[in-house]
Design a protein around this motif. Structure first.
Motif, PDB file in Angstrom:
ATOM      1  N   ILE A 115       0.761  -1.037   0.149  1.00  0.00           N
ATOM      2  CA  ILE A 115      -0.001  -0.079  -0.160  1.00  0.00           C
ATOM      3  C   ILE A 115       0.930   1.442   0.027  1.00  0.00           C
ATOM      4  N   ARG A 116       1.982   1.362   0.986  1.00  0.00           N
ATOM      5  CA  ARG A 116       2.772   2.520   0.806  1.00  0.00           C
ATOM      6  C   ARG A 116       3.595   2.757  -0.348  1.00  0.00           C
ATOM      7  N   ALA A 117       3.787   1.543  -1.182  1.00  0.00           N
ATOM      8  CA  ALA A 117       4.583   1.636  -2.287  1.00  0.00           C
ATOM      9  C   ALA A 117       3.773   1.785  -3.499  1.00  0.00           C
ATOM     10  N   ARG A 118       2.372   1.542  -3.461  1.00  0.00           N
ATOM     11  CA  ARG A 118       1.689   1.752  -4.852  1.00  0.00           C
ATOM     12  C   ARG A 118       0.413   2.613  -4.689  1.00  0.00           C
ATOM     13  N   SER A 119      -0.113   3.091  -3.490  1.00  0.00           N
ATOM     14  CA  SER A 119      -1.273   3.645  -3.229  1.00  0.00           C
ATOM     15  C   SER A 119      -1.122   5.151  -4.004  1.00  0.00           C
ATOM     16  N   GLY A 120      -2.060   5.870  -4.293  1.00  0.00           N
ATOM     17  CA  GLY A 120      -2.251   7.155  -4.655  1.00  0.00           C
ATOM     18  C   GLY A 120      -3.253   7.999  -4.373  1.00  0.00           C
ATOM     19  N   SER A 121      -3.498   9.067  -4.653  1.00  0.00           N
ATOM     20  CA  SER A 121      -4.607  10.143  -4.262  1.00  0.00           C
ATOM     21  C   SER A 121      -5.690   9.588  -5.427  1.00  0.00           C
ATOM     22  N   VAL A 122      -6.891   9.543  -4.859  1.00  0.00           N
ATOM     23  CA  VAL A 122      -7.977   9.401  -5.829  1.00  0.00           C
ATOM     24  C   VAL A 122      -8.755  10.798  -6.034  1.00  0.00           C
ATOM     25  N   PHE A 123      -7.845  11.774  -5.832  1.00  0.00           N
ATOM     26  CA  PHE A 123      -8.197  13.217  -6.280  1.00  0.00           C
ATOM     27  C   PHE A 123      -9.385  13.922  -5.639  1.00  0.00           C
ATOM     28  N   HIS A 124      -9.616  13.816  -4.172  1.00  0.00           N
ATOM     29  CA  HIS A 124     -10.853  14.298  -3.643  1.00  0.00           C
ATOM     30  C   HIS A 124      -9.998  15.110  -2.445  1.00  0.00           C
ATOM     31  N   ALA A 125      -9.205  15.947  -2.859  1.00  0.00           N
ATOM     32  CA  ALA A 125      -8.557  17.193  -1.848  1.00  0.00           C
ATOM     33  C   ALA A 125      -9.583  18.154  -1.477  1.00  0.00           C
ATOM     34  N   CYS A 126      -9.651  18.499   0.147  1.00  0.00           N
ATOM     35  CA  CYS A 126     -10.772  19.282   0.471  1.00  0.00           C
ATOM     36  C   CYS A 126     -10.455  19.515   1.875  1.00  0.00           C
ATOM     37  N   GLY A 127     -10.979  20.684   2.489  1.00  0.00           N
ATOM     38  CA  GLY A 127     -10.831  20.881   3.944  1.00  0.00           C
ATOM     39  C   GLY A 127      -9.666  21.998   4.308  1.00  0.00           C
ATOM     40  N   THR A 128      -9.135  22.565   3.238  1.00  0.00           N
ATOM     41  CA  THR A 128      -8.148  23.622   3.449  1.00  0.00           C
ATOM     42  C   THR A 128      -8.484  25.144   4.102  1.00  0.00           C
TER      43      THR A 128
END
Length: 546
Positions: A466-479
């Motif tokens: 998971i650490r090697a392959r996972s990535g964003s699913v492009f749901h950035a929010c909250g800032t």
């Protein structure tokens, strides 16, 4: 510098929420509205054709193409963050999956001290914005500007095999995950209309573009807000190398998204005073939460070689692409009219979880992801393949958006801090086991598991994968999170920025907690809700003056 005319309201960003604002606020012909967009026109074949988002994924003219800072949670890898820089914003380049979120998501927003944001409050807003082709009921809306289409009946046959396998694995089939409950396996609903993408621009902006009191300016890069005596009076933007000043007699609304809304605020002196001073920016308001509370969903796929043809066999050879291309041009149907995320659902990674915490994805194809800037999103594999994927619904890890310099054209520093909370990694490992559990009943459709492969079996091996392959699913929010306490939030429940008059933020950056699932639907809902608040406050102000 060019000094421009005065508008009643200036909206920054023609994205998912900004298009809604432009429509609703300009409905009153006496209100002059200016909508600024850093990108250009959305009149583009790859935007209009639903599956064409693979071509927009790294498109330099349609996409900000952000890269995060190297992230320790991902083994020191940066993550690629596509963000729409075009009319329609990210709704013009996303995968179109329509997910409202769980009722408990919005009840949690209200419980944090945000009246007007409970599930009961936002349900009629969702229904008002929807035109669901399956018809209306207690949960679904019809007659609204945004068309919602179920892919049920159009998906690849393997998607139905996936549903059967999920049921055999103990996951019930849910016909409408946007209804009474989100839990279960489903065919996804998408924002398409008669075989074409239905972005927020298609739904809200284009139908009213000719209003005399609405002006839209593209290629307008906002560089800073104009602030006088703790009140925003306008802003500066650069277009074709020319700096222009515009004034807002009522207010400026930032709808530039989770990356750019906090960036513009910090460039204008609203943020952590010490950090701004270090960059040579004069602080106007010490607001340390600007850019903090960054949240995103993290995901990964398991790839399988199939015993039967998949979309790889259609999209890989030139004759297959020609056939589905002709089908699409002539009928607006076929695989090019759909999202590649055809099915999925929402499950609990453990039975004792209080609600679904994992989103599932099924794609009847497999592909090798591109190198950023080199080519489009995907290159379908040479074998018949499909993917099972997951992402976390309620990550506890929090990141930041910060300025690297005072240059308004320099990308900000994006630090997601993925998996910095160990519980996120724990539930993703649990989710990975669910993928294998679903794959077992699909044994007749599977030749072999290619990635990560059956050798990855223990919790520690899965965690490393998971650490090697996972990535964003492009749901950035909250800032620019919403809340009543200025020390813990950026905007109040009516989306006004704490400590500054004449400024609101209306986009996904105001989410105090990330919703469960794809966030385009909640972003559009926030645009509707923000429009309501703005109009109500204007009417109240006019009544007080009388």
């Amino acid at each position: 510098m060019v000094t421009d005319q005065v508008f009643d309201v200036v909206i920054v960003g023609a994205g998912s929420a900004g298009c809604v604002l432009a429509n609703r606020l300009s409905a009153d012909p006496s209100v002059r509205v200016l909508l600024l967009e850093a990108g250009g026109s959305d009149f583009n074949f790859w935007i209009r054709m639903p599956i064409g988002y693979g071509k927009t994924f790294y498109h330099p003219e349609l996409n900000w193409r952000y890269q995060t800072e190297p992230d320790a949670g991902l083994g020191g890898r940066p993550a690629y963050w596509p963000r729409g820089r075009v009319i329609g914003g990210s709704s013009s380049i996303n995968a179109m999956v329509y997910v409202r979120g769980q009722h408990a998501d919005f009840d949690a927003w209200a419980a944090l001290g945000n009246p007007g944001w409970s599930a009961a409050d936002v349900l009629p807003v969702y229904k008002r914005m929807e035109d669901n082709v399956q018809g209306g009921d207690a949960w679904r809306g019809t007659g609204g500007p945004l068309t919602i289409t179920s892919m049920d009946g159009s998906v690849h046959p393997l998607a139905n095999d996936y549903l059967k396998a999920a049921a055999a694995a103990g996951i019930p089939v849910n016909k409408d995950y946007n209804g009474e409950t989100q839990e279960g396996a489903s065919i996804y609903q998408v924002t398409t209309r008669k075989g074409l993408r239905c972005s927020s621009a298609d739904a809200y902006l284009h139908p009213v573009r000719r209003r005399a009191n609405l002006e839209v300016r593209t290629k307008a890069h906002v560089t800073r807000l104009l602030i006088e005596s703790k009140r925003v009076t306008g802003l500066e933007y650069v277009r074709d190398g020319v700096k222009t000043t515009v004034r807002a007699s009522r207010e400026v609304v930032l709808s530039a998204g989770a990356v750019n809304s906090p960036q513009i605020m910090m460039l204008s002196g609203i943020g952590d005073a010490e950090k701004l001073s270090a960059l040579g920016i004069t602080p106007v308001l010490h607001a340390p939460m600007v850019g903090r509370n960054l949240q995103d969903h993290l995901g990964f796929d398991y790839i399988y070689e199939a015993t039967r043809p998949t979309l790889n066999d259609v999209l890989r050879p030139w004759w297959g692409r020609l056939g589905v291309g002709l089908q699409y041009v002539l009928t607006r149907k076929g695989p090019l009219s759909l999202s590649v995320n055809q099915a999925g659902g929402f499950v609990r990674s453990r039975p004792d979880r209080p609600r679904p915490n994992i989103q599932l994805y099924f794609s009847p194809l497999s592909y090798t992801r591109a190198i950023p800037g080199k080519r489009a999103l995907m290159r379908t594999d040479f074998f018949s393949g499909f993917m099972l994927g997951i992402s976390n619904c309620h990550p506890k890890s929090r990141g930041t958006i910060e300025l690297g310099s005072a240059d308004p054209f320099a990308p900000p520093l994006i630090r997601p801090n993925y998996l910095s909370d160990e519980s996120d990694l724990e539930e993703l490992v649990e989710g990975a086991r669910i993928l294998r559990k679903i794959a077992e009943p699909m044994a007749g459709q599977i030749k072999r598991e290619i990635v990560p492969g059956p050798a990855i079996e223990s919790d520690s091996e899965m965690a490393a994968d998971i650490r090697a392959r996972s990535g964003s699913v492009f749901h950035a929010c909250g800032t620019c999170g919403m809340g009543p306490d200025p020390s813990l939030s950026v905007v109040d429940p009516r989306l006004k920025v704490h400590g500054i008059e004449g400024l609101r933020v209306v986009d996904a950056s105001i989410f105090p907690l990330i919703p469960s699932g794809n966030i385009n639907a909640p972003s559009i809902m926030v645009g509707e809700r923000g429009s309501d608040f703005i109009l109500e406050d204007w009417r109240r102000s006019q009544a007080d003056r009388r």
